[in-house]
Design a protein around this motif. Structure first.
Motif, PDB file in Angstrom:
ATOM      1  N   ALA A   7       0.779  -1.293   0.058  1.00  0.00           N
ATOM      2  CA  ALA A   7       0.137   0.008   0.058  1.00  0.00           C
ATOM      3  C   ALA A   7       0.919   1.171  -0.056  1.00  0.00           C
ATOM      4  CB  ALA A   7      -0.973   0.165   1.198  1.00  0.00           C
ATOM      5  N   ASP A   8       0.413   2.100  -0.929  1.00  0.00           N
ATOM      6  CA  ASP A   8       1.231   3.480  -0.749  1.00  0.00           C
ATOM      7  C   ASP A   8       2.633   3.615  -0.968  1.00  0.00           C
ATOM      8  OD1 ASP A   8      -1.097   5.380  -0.064  1.00  0.00           O
ATOM      9  OD2 ASP A   8      -1.195   3.733   1.454  1.00  0.00           O
ATOM     10  N   VAL A   9       3.101   2.660  -2.171  1.00  0.00           N
ATOM     11  CA  VAL A   9       4.586   2.705  -2.538  1.00  0.00           C
ATOM     12  C   VAL A   9       4.936   4.051  -2.891  1.00  0.00           C
ATOM     13  CG1 VAL A   9       5.777   2.034  -4.524  1.00  0.00           C
ATOM     14  CG2 VAL A   9       4.187   0.353  -3.501  1.00  0.00           C
ATOM     15  N   HIS A  10       4.228   4.939  -3.521  1.00  0.00           N
ATOM     16  CA  HIS A  10       4.520   6.338  -3.528  1.00  0.00           C
ATOM     17  C   HIS A  10       5.730   6.657  -4.177  1.00  0.00           C
ATOM     18  CE1 HIS A  10       0.874   8.329  -2.199  1.00  0.00           C
ATOM     19  NE2 HIS A  10       0.980   7.626  -1.112  1.00  0.00           N
ATOM     20  N   SER A  11       5.961   5.873  -5.361  1.00  0.00           N
ATOM     21  CA  SER A  11       7.408   6.104  -6.211  1.00  0.00           C
ATOM     22  C   SER A  11       8.552   6.118  -5.478  1.00  0.00           C
ATOM     23  CB  SER A  11       7.104   7.465  -6.932  1.00  0.00           C
ATOM     24  OG  SER A  11       5.979   7.723  -7.578  1.00  0.00           O
ATOM     25  N   GLY A  36      -3.027   0.559  -3.781  1.00  0.00           N
ATOM     26  CA  GLY A  36      -3.131   1.780  -4.193  1.00  0.00           C
ATOM     27  C   GLY A  36      -1.948   2.844  -3.947  1.00  0.00           C
ATOM     28  N   ASP A  37      -2.073   4.013  -4.716  1.00  0.00           N
ATOM     29  CA  ASP A  37      -0.848   4.893  -4.661  1.00  0.00           C
ATOM     30  C   ASP A  37       0.473   4.330  -4.883  1.00  0.00           C
ATOM     31  OD1 ASP A  37      -2.601   6.879  -4.423  1.00  0.00           O
ATOM     32  OD2 ASP A  37      -2.420   7.409  -2.361  1.00  0.00           O
ATOM     33  N   VAL A  38       0.595   3.752  -6.040  1.00  0.00           N
ATOM     34  CA  VAL A  38       1.726   3.282  -6.507  1.00  0.00           C
ATOM     35  C   VAL A  38       2.711   4.500  -6.757  1.00  0.00           C
ATOM     36  CG1 VAL A  38       2.995   2.189  -8.593  1.00  0.00           C
ATOM     37  CG2 VAL A  38       0.853   1.360  -7.770  1.00  0.00           C
ATOM     38  N   ASN A  63      -5.838   7.567  -5.158  1.00  0.00           N
ATOM     39  CA  ASN A  63      -6.062   8.985  -5.343  1.00  0.00           C
ATOM     40  C   ASN A  63      -4.958   9.551  -6.200  1.00  0.00           C
ATOM     41  OD1 ASN A  63      -4.960   8.862  -2.805  1.00  0.00           O
ATOM     42  ND2 ASN A  63      -5.319  10.874  -2.240  1.00  0.00           N
ATOM     43  N   HIS A  64      -3.650   9.458  -5.594  1.00  0.00           N
ATOM     44  CA  HIS A  64      -2.407   9.874  -6.441  1.00  0.00           C
ATOM     45  C   HIS A  64      -2.222   9.069  -7.489  1.00  0.00           C
ATOM     46  CE1 HIS A  64      -0.466  12.341  -3.171  1.00  0.00           C
ATOM     47  NE2 HIS A  64      -1.334  11.674  -2.308  1.00  0.00           N
ATOM     48  N   ASP A  65      -2.697   7.912  -8.061  1.00  0.00           N
ATOM     49  CA  ASP A  65      -2.847   7.266  -9.155  1.00  0.00           C
ATOM     50  C   ASP A  65      -3.562   7.986  -9.976  1.00  0.00           C
ATOM     51  OD1 ASP A  65      -1.010   5.235  -8.144  1.00  0.00           O
ATOM     52  OD2 ASP A  65      -2.746   4.196  -7.430  1.00  0.00           O
ATOM     53  N   VAL A 115      -9.487  -2.048  -1.492  1.00  0.00           N
ATOM     54  CA  VAL A 115      -9.677  -0.692  -1.999  1.00  0.00           C
ATOM     55  C   VAL A 115      -8.544   0.137  -1.146  1.00  0.00           C
ATOM     56  CG1 VAL A 115     -12.366  -0.796  -1.786  1.00  0.00           C
ATOM     57  CG2 VAL A 115     -11.168  -0.286   0.085  1.00  0.00           C
ATOM     58  N   HIS A 116      -8.412   1.400  -1.875  1.00  0.00           N
ATOM     59  CA  HIS A 116      -7.466   2.312  -1.366  1.00  0.00           C
ATOM     60  C   HIS A 116      -7.808   3.022  -0.095  1.00  0.00           C
ATOM     61  CE1 HIS A 116      -3.898   4.859  -1.463  1.00  0.00           C
ATOM     62  NE2 HIS A 116      -4.461   5.925  -1.215  1.00  0.00           N
ATOM     63  N   GLY A 117      -8.894   3.771  -0.322  1.00  0.00           N
ATOM     64  CA  GLY A 117      -9.464   4.321   0.843  1.00  0.00           C
ATOM     65  C   GLY A 117     -10.377   3.663   1.810  1.00  0.00           C
ATOM     66  N   GLY A 148      -5.559   1.162   2.151  1.00  0.00           N
ATOM     67  CA  GLY A 148      -4.366   1.513   2.355  1.00  0.00           C
ATOM     68  C   GLY A 148      -4.459   2.925   2.832  1.00  0.00           C
ATOM     69  N   HIS A 149      -3.910   4.129   2.249  1.00  0.00           N
ATOM     70  CA  HIS A 149      -4.109   5.434   2.115  1.00  0.00           C
ATOM     71  C   HIS A 149      -4.023   6.130   3.541  1.00  0.00           C
ATOM     72  CE1 HIS A 149      -6.269   8.835   0.460  1.00  0.00           C
ATOM     73  NE2 HIS A 149      -7.375   8.965   1.127  1.00  0.00           N
ATOM     74  N   SER A 150      -4.248   5.423   4.681  1.00  0.00           N
ATOM     75  CA  SER A 150      -3.788   6.390   5.870  1.00  0.00           C
ATOM     76  C   SER A 150      -2.094   6.353   6.212  1.00  0.00           C
ATOM     77  CB  SER A 150      -4.200   5.861   7.134  1.00  0.00           C
ATOM     78  OG  SER A 150      -3.978   4.524   7.566  1.00  0.00           O
ATOM     79  N   HIS A 151      -1.716   5.425   5.619  1.00  0.00           N
ATOM     80  CA  HIS A 151      -0.256   5.162   5.764  1.00  0.00           C
ATOM     81  C   HIS A 151       0.075   4.604   6.985  1.00  0.00           C
ATOM     82  CE1 HIS A 151       1.367   7.799   2.162  1.00  0.00           C
ATOM     83  NE2 HIS A 151       0.051   7.403   1.808  1.00  0.00           N
ATOM     84  N   VAL A 152      -0.875   4.115   7.732  1.00  0.00           N
ATOM     85  CA  VAL A 152      -0.448   3.567   9.211  1.00  0.00           C
ATOM     86  C   VAL A 152      -0.871   1.931   9.279  1.00  0.00           C
ATOM     87  CG1 VAL A 152      -1.221   3.684  11.687  1.00  0.00           C
ATOM     88  CG2 VAL A 152      -0.773   5.832  10.072  1.00  0.00           C
TER      89      VAL A 152
HETATM   90 ZN    ZN Z   1      -0.900   7.406  -0.178  1.00  0.00          ZN
END
Ligand code: ZN
Length: 244
Positions: A7-11, A36-38, A63-65, A115-117, A148-152
């Protein structure tokens, strides 16, 4: 069967590579389930998309994707996130933007919803409390939901349809998720926000019904240097060292 939850790989290529290596050295995995948020925030969007696509994977849109694919606007992003989204979109090929833009908002895998959120707002809602989990139980049909999404990293267990509680998951041992309804977040792989800068991921065994949370030290100094070279906002680089 072992699924690696990302989750949230974020580049963040350094975090992504470190997690995959750690997983391969600790029993491996059969499939990657991406929440989500690769892309977004970090300096290596193309490399992270390529690395994900080399794996047998199932992936939902974050959302970032969708922002990088120009499928949603960034009005509700903070200025730093919006600047990074703009930069990310410029790096990608048209085909990569199509890949991100074509990711589904919700995926079903057996008794798991991805899901992401949140189930009720798959791209936008942050699930930050057991109350929010209880409200969301109406919005998915499977027993377990992966978010994912909360990063926690967190594990919510709901013994009843109107009562859920949060469990701070321990590390490196399988936690039973065979009882009640469950919502869980493996943590933010490429931008942790729980005060621990180590990359977060989890291994799910969908047949044994266990989840094992892991944290992996990675070279965030290299990621920060790349972000500086790319001209990405300094605050986004600094937070990698803080895990916040
Ligand atoms: Zn994220």
């Amino acid at each position: 069967m072992r699924c690696i939850l990302l989750a949230d790989v974020h580049s963040n290529l350094e975090a992504f590579q470190a997690v995959l290596q750690h997983a391969r050295e600790n029993g491996g995995f059969d499939e990657a389930w991406c929440l989500g948020d690769v892309v977004g925030y970090g300096p290596d969007p193309q490399e992270c998309i390529r690395l994900l696509r080399q794996l047998p994977h199932a992936c939902v849109a974050g959302n970032h994707d969708l922002a990088a694919a120009k499928k949603v606007d960034t009005d509700d992003f903070n200025p730093h996130a919006a600047a990074a989204a703009e930069w990310t979109a410029e790096q990608l090929t048209a085909e990569e933007r199509r890949f991100l833009g074509g990711l589904p908002e919700t995926l079903l895998r057996g008794e798991f919803t991805l899901v992401h959120g949140s189930p009720r707002s798959p791209v936008r809602e942050y699930v930050l409390s057991a109350e929010a989990v209880a409200q969301n139980l109406l919005y998915f049909d499977t027993r377990v939901c992966l978010i994912g999404h909360s990063h926690v990293p967190v594990l919510y267990v709901c013994p009843d349809e109107d009562f859920c509680y949060a469990q701070a998951p321990g590390l490196d041992f399988p936690v039973d998720i065979s009882e009640g309804r469950v919502m869980l977040n493996p943590g933010g792989l490429g931008q942790p926000r729980d005060g621990d800068p180590r990359a977060a991921y989890a291994i799910l065994d969908p047949h044994e019904l266990t989840v094992t949370y892991h944290r992996v030290t990675y070279d965030f100094v290299t990621t920060q240097a790349k972000m500086k070279r790319a001209g990405l906002p300094q605050v986004l680089a600094s937070r990698l060292g803080l895990g916040r």
